[in-house]
Design a protein around this motif. Structure first.
Motif, PDB file in Angstrom:
ATOM      1  N   SER A   1       6.254  36.081  64.520  1.00  0.00           N
ATOM      2  CA  SER A   1       6.939  35.810  63.245  1.00  0.00           C
ATOM      3  C   SER A   1       6.134  34.840  62.389  1.00  0.00           C
ATOM      4  O   SER A   1       6.009  35.013  61.170  1.00  0.00           O
TER       5      SER A   1
ATOM      6  N   GLN B   1      16.068  38.747  74.391  1.00  0.00           N
ATOM      7  CA  GLN B   1      17.498  38.736  74.047  1.00  0.00           C
ATOM      8  C   GLN B   1      17.809  37.726  72.935  1.00  0.00           C
ATOM      9  O   GLN B   1      18.786  36.990  73.000  1.00  0.00           O
ATOM     10  N   ASP B   2      16.927  37.706  71.957  1.00  0.00           N
ATOM     11  CA  ASP B   2      17.139  36.840  70.805  1.00  0.00           C
ATOM     12  C   ASP B   2      17.566  37.679  69.611  1.00  0.00           C
ATOM     13  O   ASP B   2      17.133  38.812  69.432  1.00  0.00           O
ATOM     14  N   HIS B   3      18.411  37.155  68.804  1.00  0.00           N
ATOM     15  CA  HIS B   3      18.938  37.871  67.643  1.00  0.00           C
ATOM     16  C   HIS B   3      18.873  36.944  66.427  1.00  0.00           C
ATOM     17  O   HIS B   3      18.943  35.722  66.554  1.00  0.00           O
ATOM     18  N   PRO B   4      18.750  37.479  65.218  1.00  0.00           N
ATOM     19  CA  PRO B   4      18.756  38.912  64.893  1.00  0.00           C
ATOM     20  C   PRO B   4      17.394  39.598  65.087  1.00  0.00           C
ATOM     21  O   PRO B   4      17.314  40.810  65.125  1.00  0.00           O
ATOM     22  N   LYS B   5      16.304  38.798  65.182  1.00  0.00           N
ATOM     23  CA  LYS B   5      14.987  39.401  65.380  1.00  0.00           C
ATOM     24  C   LYS B   5      14.762  39.583  66.865  1.00  0.00           C
ATOM     25  O   LYS B   5      14.532  38.616  67.592  1.00  0.00           O
ATOM     26  N   HIS B   6      14.864  40.822  67.290  1.00  0.00           N
ATOM     27  CA  HIS B   6      14.806  41.155  68.709  1.00  0.00           C
ATOM     28  C   HIS B   6      13.347  41.181  69.162  1.00  0.00           C
ATOM     29  O   HIS B   6      12.550  42.008  68.706  1.00  0.00           O
ATOM     30  N   THR B   7      12.954  40.285  70.095  1.00  0.00           N
ATOM     31  CA  THR B   7      11.556  40.187  70.509  1.00  0.00           C
ATOM     32  C   THR B   7      11.419  40.340  72.019  1.00  0.00           C
ATOM     33  O   THR B   7      12.391  40.247  72.767  1.00  0.00           O
TER      34      THR B   7
END
Length: 473
Positions: free
Chosen positions: A320, A378-384
């Motif tokens: 990011s 398992q991070d949101h909203p940017k799924h990595t």
């Protein structure tokens, strides 16, 4: 070794017999690297190799002989009486004589020749390399069967050999077990579909040898993951294949990969530490053991290029953050830089330059960009995904790796989503029976050589390049 001389002795009864008297030493056979070391001054020696130059004068003949053991050639001084029309650039010779201290500062020793024997002649008119010309890598690439006879490419092959030793030494010293992963496999580890299919018929009726589709491997990773269930540290180093229809400077159909898998990992930092240590160790080894060959490249082939293993690797630049850097750049890119787009070579090289022209780690790529085995952050909203690339000057991506998804429910869901659950049922078994957090990476060996030498075209750092539409020897 001694030369035998026979002598007949008569006995009192009139009988005679022959005995052998050993009295003459034969010349010691030396490699050129041993001869030029200066450790054998005054010795009677034999040297075999190929002529790099021939300079006849009225009273003397000067030759330079090289056998590939070192960049430096051995100067041979002989009487003009030993001159022979077959002594030409490229011819193979055997020279016998005495090693003497040379009066010239640039060479510690020279060989005073007693005998010169031409083992294999070479027509200098047809030979594509000329004595006083410095041939470009592009030119010598036209002669894949002869380019090893040039200074530049023989240096490259010595460097490549030493770099191979350095890689194995690093893993051995750090407790890794080497695994010979198969070249023929049914797995598409990368998921890109760029595979060479292997089809073998075992009868005139066309009966197939393999009961399932078989391919040349694109990676040994999945086989290393099998082994990481019993060994905490494993690696492999061997050929891999990509059926990418490209003739670019960056692609080969057959190339070498260094791959490692580490069990009981806690974070990406565990992987980046191994990647950094291996990169630094291998670079230091090559610079220490191939100084003359590396200098040849940096002075004449890629002037101005320098590499230092002491440079700091930057850890903590996320995907990011990399996208933000690219979007705030004044440079115009050919490929989009939206979040979710894969980083292209132009993006990678810019990021390296932006960060001070030193190697850079980029972590936490979009989940959808990575294969099914990459661990879900398992991070949101940017799924990595917990994935990392090592970017280096002049090349871009050198290493790529990730933590592997060890959680059975998440891995099964991902395989179901991609329709691969049946194909990789064995992979799910690895998670059912004693699974631990683990991760690994792969390093492109040819790209590593490009990085330390500054070579732009990947075809110039491998002995026999295989690429789209290439002619195979």
């Amino acid at each position: 070794m001694f030369q035998a001389a026979a002598k007949t002795l008569s006995l009192s009864r009139g009988a005679s017999f022959s005995i052998r008297r050993y009295c003459f030493k034969t010349p010691a056979k030396l490699r050129v690297s041993e001869a030029v070391s200066g450790a054998h001054l005054g010795a009677n020696v034999k040297v075999q190799g190929w002529l790099r130059s021939v300079r006849p004068q009225k009273a003397n003949l000067f030759l330079h002989v090289n056998d590939g053991s070192a960049l430096q050639s051995l100067q041979v001084v002989a009487s003009s009486e030993l001159n022979d029309p077959l002594l030409t650039l490229g011819s193979a010779v055997e020279v016998t004589g005495t090693l003497r201290k040379s009066p010239h500062q640039k060479q510690p020793v020279e060989l005073e020749a007693d005998q010169i024997h031409v083992v294999g002649d070479c027509n200098p008119v047809d030979f594509p390399f000329k004595k006083k010309e410095r041939h470009s890598l592009e030119y010598i690439r036209q002669f894949p069967h002869l380019r090893c006879r040039t200074n530049a490419f023989s240096s490259l092959l010595r460097i490549r050999s030493e770099a191979t030793t350095a890689v194995h030494s690093y893993f051995k010293e750090n407790g890794f077990v080497q695994i010979h992963t198969p070249v023929i496999t049914s797995n598409d580890c990368e998921g890109a579909g760029e595979l060479f299919r292997v089809e073998v018929s075992v009868s005139s009726k066309g009966e197939k040898f393999f009961s399932v589709p078989a391919f040349l491997t694109v990676s040994g990773q999945l086989h290393l993951e099998v082994m990481s269930g019993a060994f905490s540290r494993v690696y492999t180093f061997g050929p891999t294949f990509r059926a990418e229809n490209s003739q670019s400077r960056r692609h080969l159909a057959e190339f070498y990969m260094v791959e490692a898998e580490v069990s009981f990992t806690q974070s990406l930092e565990d992987l980046t530490k191994v990647m950094e240590d291996m990169f630094r160790s291998a670079t230091e080894h090559v610079l220490a053991h191939c100084a003359a060959d590396v200098d040849l490249f940096h002075k004449h082939v890629t002037p101005g290029h320098r590499v230092s293993p002491q440079g700091h690797l930057l850890f903590g630049v996320t995907y990011s953050e990399a996208i933000d850097i690219l979007n705030h750049s004044s440079q115009k890119f050919a490929f989009p830089t939206d979040w979710g787009c894969d980083l292209q070579t132009e993006h990678e090289k810019y990021l390296v330059k932006h960060c001070g022209n030193v190697p850079v780690f980029v972590t936490d790529y979009p989940y959808d960009l990575k294969p099914f085995y990459a661990r879900d952050n398992q991070d949101h909203p940017k799924h990595t995904a917990a994935a990392v690339d090592l970017l280096v000057p002049g090349v871009g991506e050198l290493c790529g790796g990730s933590l592997r998804e060890e959680r059975l429910d998440l891995l099964r869901a991902r395989l179901e989503e991609t329709g691969l659950e049946d194909t990789y049922s064995w992979y799910l078994d690895l998670r059912r029976f004693g699974s631990v957090p683990h991760g690994g990476f792969g390093l492109g060996f040819e790209r590593f050589l490009q990085c330390i030498l500054g070579v732009d075209n990947i075809k110039d750092v491998i002995a026999f390049p295989r690429f789209s539409h290439s002619c195979l020897l």
